[in-house]
Scaffold this motif. Structure first.
Motif, PDB file in Angstrom:
ATOM      1  N   ILE A 112       7.961   2.019   0.550  1.00  0.00           N
ATOM      2  CA  ILE A 112       8.181   3.398   1.017  1.00  0.00           C
ATOM      3  C   ILE A 112       7.128   3.688   2.083  1.00  0.00           C
ATOM      4  N   VAL A 113       7.582   4.126   3.251  1.00  0.00           N
ATOM      5  CA  VAL A 113       6.642   4.590   4.277  1.00  0.00           C
ATOM      6  C   VAL A 113       6.738   6.106   4.280  1.00  0.00           C
ATOM      7  N   LEU A 114       5.606   6.768   4.064  1.00  0.00           N
ATOM      8  CA  LEU A 114       5.620   8.220   4.053  1.00  0.00           C
ATOM      9  C   LEU A 114       5.143   8.728   5.405  1.00  0.00           C
ATOM     10  N   ALA A 115       6.085   9.265   6.182  1.00  0.00           N
ATOM     11  CA  ALA A 115       5.731   9.887   7.459  1.00  0.00           C
ATOM     12  C   ALA A 115       5.460  11.360   7.163  1.00  0.00           C
ATOM     13  N   GLY A 116       4.220  11.627   6.871  1.00  0.00           N
ATOM     14  CA  GLY A 116       3.805  12.971   6.462  1.00  0.00           C
ATOM     15  C   GLY A 116       2.322  12.897   6.188  1.00  0.00           C
ATOM     16  N   VAL A 117       1.829  13.711   5.251  1.00  0.00           N
ATOM     17  CA  VAL A 117       0.378  13.694   4.988  1.00  0.00           C
ATOM     18  C   VAL A 117       0.076  13.018   3.648  1.00  0.00           C
ATOM     19  N   HIS A 118      -1.235  12.822   3.407  1.00  0.00           N
ATOM     20  CA  HIS A 118      -1.655  11.947   2.313  1.00  0.00           C
ATOM     21  C   HIS A 118      -1.157  12.406   0.946  1.00  0.00           C
ATOM     22  N   PHE A 119      -1.169  13.743   0.685  1.00  0.00           N
ATOM     23  CA  PHE A 119      -0.748  14.165  -0.655  1.00  0.00           C
ATOM     24  C   PHE A 119       0.723  13.824  -0.892  1.00  0.00           C
ATOM     25  N   MET A 120       1.523  13.823   0.167  1.00  0.00           N
ATOM     26  CA  MET A 120       2.947  13.486   0.021  1.00  0.00           C
ATOM     27  C   MET A 120       3.102  12.002  -0.339  1.00  0.00           C
ATOM     28  N   ALA A 121       2.268  11.176   0.295  1.00  0.00           N
ATOM     29  CA  ALA A 121       2.310   9.741  -0.013  1.00  0.00           C
ATOM     30  C   ALA A 121       1.823   9.494  -1.441  1.00  0.00           C
ATOM     31  N   GLU A 122       0.821  10.248  -1.856  1.00  0.00           N
ATOM     32  CA  GLU A 122       0.356  10.103  -3.249  1.00  0.00           C
ATOM     33  C   GLU A 122       1.461  10.492  -4.229  1.00  0.00           C
ATOM     34  N   THR A 123       2.176  11.567  -3.925  1.00  0.00           N
ATOM     35  CA  THR A 123       3.280  11.977  -4.817  1.00  0.00           C
ATOM     36  C   THR A 123       4.317  10.861  -4.911  1.00  0.00           C
ATOM     37  N   ALA A 124       4.641  10.263  -3.769  1.00  0.00           N
ATOM     38  CA  ALA A 124       5.613   9.148  -3.777  1.00  0.00           C
ATOM     39  C   ALA A 124       5.078   7.988  -4.620  1.00  0.00           C
ATOM     40  N   LYS A 125       3.787   7.711  -4.521  1.00  0.00           N
ATOM     41  CA  LYS A 125       3.195   6.601  -5.288  1.00  0.00           C
ATOM     42  C   LYS A 125       3.185   6.928  -6.784  1.00  0.00           C
ATOM     43  N   LEU A 126       2.867   8.200  -7.115  1.00  0.00           N
ATOM     44  CA  LEU A 126       2.869   8.591  -8.536  1.00  0.00           C
ATOM     45  C   LEU A 126       4.231   8.325  -9.160  1.00  0.00           C
ATOM     46  N   LEU A 127       5.273   8.592  -8.379  1.00  0.00           N
ATOM     47  CA  LEU A 127       6.631   8.457  -8.914  1.00  0.00           C
ATOM     48  C   LEU A 127       7.157   7.029  -8.803  1.00  0.00           C
ATOM     49  N   ASN A 128       6.445   6.188  -8.059  1.00  0.00           N
ATOM     50  CA  ASN A 128       6.861   4.786  -7.859  1.00  0.00           C
ATOM     51  C   ASN A 128       5.657   3.868  -7.991  1.00  0.00           C
ATOM     52  N   PRO A 129       5.040   3.825  -9.176  1.00  0.00           N
ATOM     53  CA  PRO A 129       3.776   3.087  -9.299  1.00  0.00           C
ATOM     54  C   PRO A 129       3.905   1.608  -8.971  1.00  0.00           C
ATOM     55  N   ASP A 130       5.102   1.033  -9.093  1.00  0.00           N
ATOM     56  CA  ASP A 130       5.241  -0.407  -8.859  1.00  0.00           C
ATOM     57  C   ASP A 130       5.666  -0.747  -7.430  1.00  0.00           C
ATOM     58  N   LYS A 131       5.878   0.274  -6.612  1.00  0.00           N
ATOM     59  CA  LYS A 131       6.308  -0.001  -5.230  1.00  0.00           C
ATOM     60  C   LYS A 131       5.122   0.070  -4.279  1.00  0.00           C
ATOM     61  N   VAL A 132       5.322  -0.552  -3.129  1.00  0.00           N
ATOM     62  CA  VAL A 132       4.313  -0.439  -2.066  1.00  0.00           C
ATOM     63  C   VAL A 132       4.579   0.884  -1.342  1.00  0.00           C
ATOM     64  N   VAL A 133       3.580   1.771  -1.346  1.00  0.00           N
ATOM     65  CA  VAL A 133       3.717   3.029  -0.611  1.00  0.00           C
ATOM     66  C   VAL A 133       2.697   3.012   0.523  1.00  0.00           C
ATOM     67  N   LEU A 134       3.210   3.179   1.727  1.00  0.00           N
ATOM     68  CA  LEU A 134       2.362   3.124   2.924  1.00  0.00           C
ATOM     69  C   LEU A 134       2.273   4.501   3.565  1.00  0.00           C
ATOM     70  N   ILE A 135       1.079   4.830   4.063  1.00  0.00           N
ATOM     71  CA  ILE A 135       0.949   5.987   4.950  1.00  0.00           C
ATOM     72  C   ILE A 135       0.341   5.453   6.235  1.00  0.00           C
ATOM     73  N   PRO A 136       0.997   5.657   7.367  1.00  0.00           N
ATOM     74  CA  PRO A 136       0.540   4.998   8.596  1.00  0.00           C
ATOM     75  C   PRO A 136      -0.869   5.379   9.035  1.00  0.00           C
ATOM     76  N   ASP A 137      -1.395   6.519   8.600  1.00  0.00           N
ATOM     77  CA  ASP A 137      -2.792   6.862   8.885  1.00  0.00           C
ATOM     78  C   ASP A 137      -3.374   7.531   7.641  1.00  0.00           C
ATOM     79  N   LEU A 138      -4.324   6.846   7.022  1.00  0.00           N
ATOM     80  CA  LEU A 138      -4.912   7.369   5.766  1.00  0.00           C
ATOM     81  C   LEU A 138      -5.650   8.687   5.982  1.00  0.00           C
ATOM     82  N   ALA A 139      -6.012   8.988   7.220  1.00  0.00           N
ATOM     83  CA  ALA A 139      -6.756  10.219   7.496  1.00  0.00           C
ATOM     84  C   ALA A 139      -5.848  11.441   7.666  1.00  0.00           C
ATOM     85  N   ALA A 140      -4.539  11.271   7.457  1.00  0.00           N
ATOM     86  CA  ALA A 140      -3.622  12.415   7.580  1.00  0.00           C
ATOM     87  C   ALA A 140      -3.779  13.294   6.331  1.00  0.00           C
ATOM     88  N   GLY A 141      -4.662  14.258   6.420  1.00  0.00           N
ATOM     89  CA  GLY A 141      -5.016  15.067   5.240  1.00  0.00           C
ATOM     90  C   GLY A 141      -4.311  16.410   5.220  1.00  0.00           C
TER      91      GLY A 141
END
Ligand code: 13P
Ligand code: SF4
Length: 337
Positions: free
Chosen positions: A87-116
């Motif tokens: 999953i690539v999250l084109a948005g900010v970090h908390f959105m990517a964290e939410t995706a990861k929480l719901l998909n702990p076994d998948k690779v979740v990417l955020i193209p810039d970790l500093a997107a706060g």
């Protein structure tokens, strides 16, 4: 700056994609985006990846490479349903964290970790523990615009699209509602439940003023003003409609006002205008510098390298996930305002 190393692709492969954005991206600019769009759409197949894009992403991301787009609530829901491995999250970090929480076994990417997010930065897990000491037995409702550590200290999450429903679902007289003070004030107007707020603000929405909007009303006949509930209360008082980014979009798509002003982040109007060509958009807007860290170039790089990944401490994730899952169990988003 876009990478010069991107290999060029026959323009015909992206002509159909360009048609989706031709009303908001001039033809002369398309050659800058086109090689990335072609490369990303190929990489998604080889990586078995899906791109989730928030409504504040720029049109070339939102319309040309995203598989799923929407508000924070829609992205959380869709993150649960995807079969993709990445999953690539084109948005900010908390959105990517939410995706990861719901998909702990998948690779979740955020193209810039500093997107706060200024709201996520406005409160810590220690702040919540202190609030619980001051208000024992009062449930904590936390906006999804928070870190996983903060969610882990919370009873349930909400978004701007379902905040009233979430608060009322608890069947209590009082709740702590964190961290957005203005969203809290807006929710307090819609419910009899007593809302105890925090002092967090969105750095984008707090900049709008009621007098600015009133001047636009005077300057433009038949202007419909729709605003996000992260705006200050006097700004919402001037608006004809208040809703989450998805609810704002639905409003324009269904009501088709003659002229509309979306009081929110700048890319919203571009994205809606690309598909709603019979509405005039008046565009005073504020940019979210965090959302704008995501570009076609870094999405492509993330898919090539499968980095940067979002990781969450498992002891935090287990509790944070519960707060998000409780919210998702509540169901739909009521159109309020
Ligand atoms: P929505 O959930 O309404 O999309 O809002 C997210 C956000 O960050 C608004 O600033
Ligand atoms: Fe955070 Fe505001 Fe940016 Fe939304 S617009 S991500 S709330 S800073």
């Amino acid at each position: 700056m876009l990478s010069p190393s991107v290999s060029s692709t026959k323009s015909s492969s992206t002509d159909a994609v360009y048609a989706l954005v031709e009303s908001v991206i001039p033809k002369i600019e398309w050659p800058v985006f086109e090689p990335h769009v072609a490369a990303i759409n190929e990489l998604k197949k080889t990586r078995n990846a899906v791109i989730l894009a928030h409504n504040y992403q720029t049109p070339e991301i939102y319309h040309c490479v995203a598989d799923i787009s929407g508000d924070s609530l829609a992205l959380a829901r869709q993150a649960v349903d995807t079969d993709a491995e990445v999953i690539v999250l084109a948005g900010v970090h908390f959105m990517a964290e939410t995706a990861k929480l719901l998909n702990p076994d998948k690779v979740v990417l955020i193209p810039d970790l500093a997107a706060g997010c200024s709201l996520a930065d406005s409160i810590t897990a220690a702040d919540i523990r202190e609030l619980r000491r001051k208000h024992p037995d009062v449930p904590v409702v936390t906006y999804v615009n928070t870190s996983a550590e903060v969610k882990a200290e919370s009873d349930i999450c909400c978004t701007s699209g379902n905040a009233v429903e979430v608060v009322e679902s608890l069947g209590v007289d009082r709740v702590l509602f964190l961290p957005d003070e203005y969203l809290a004030a807006y929710v307090a107007e819609q419910t009899d439940v007593e809302i105890i707020p925090w002092q967090g603000h969105c750095e984008v929405h707090e900049r709008f003023t009621a007098s600015e909007l009133e001047q636009y009303r005077e300057a433009y006949d038949e202007l419909t003003i729709i605003a996000h509930p992260e705006c200050p209360p006097d700004v919402l008082g001037v608006a004809d409609y208040v809703g989450s980014t998805a609810q704002m979009q639905d409003y324009v798509q269904t009501k088709r006002p003659r002229r509309v002003m979306m009081v929110t982040e700048c890319s919203m109007s571009d994205n809606v205008a690309a598909s709603v060509t019979d509405v005039e958009f008046i565009r005073p807007c504020n940019l979210c510098p965090h959302m704008k860290r995501i570009t076609l170039a870094n999405i492509q790089q993330a898919l090539e390298s499968l980095q940067p990944r979002v990781e969450i401490d498992p002891s935090v994730a287990v509790r944070a996930r519960q707060a998000v899952e409780r919210m998702l169990a509540i169901g739909g988003s009521r159109i309020v305002g």
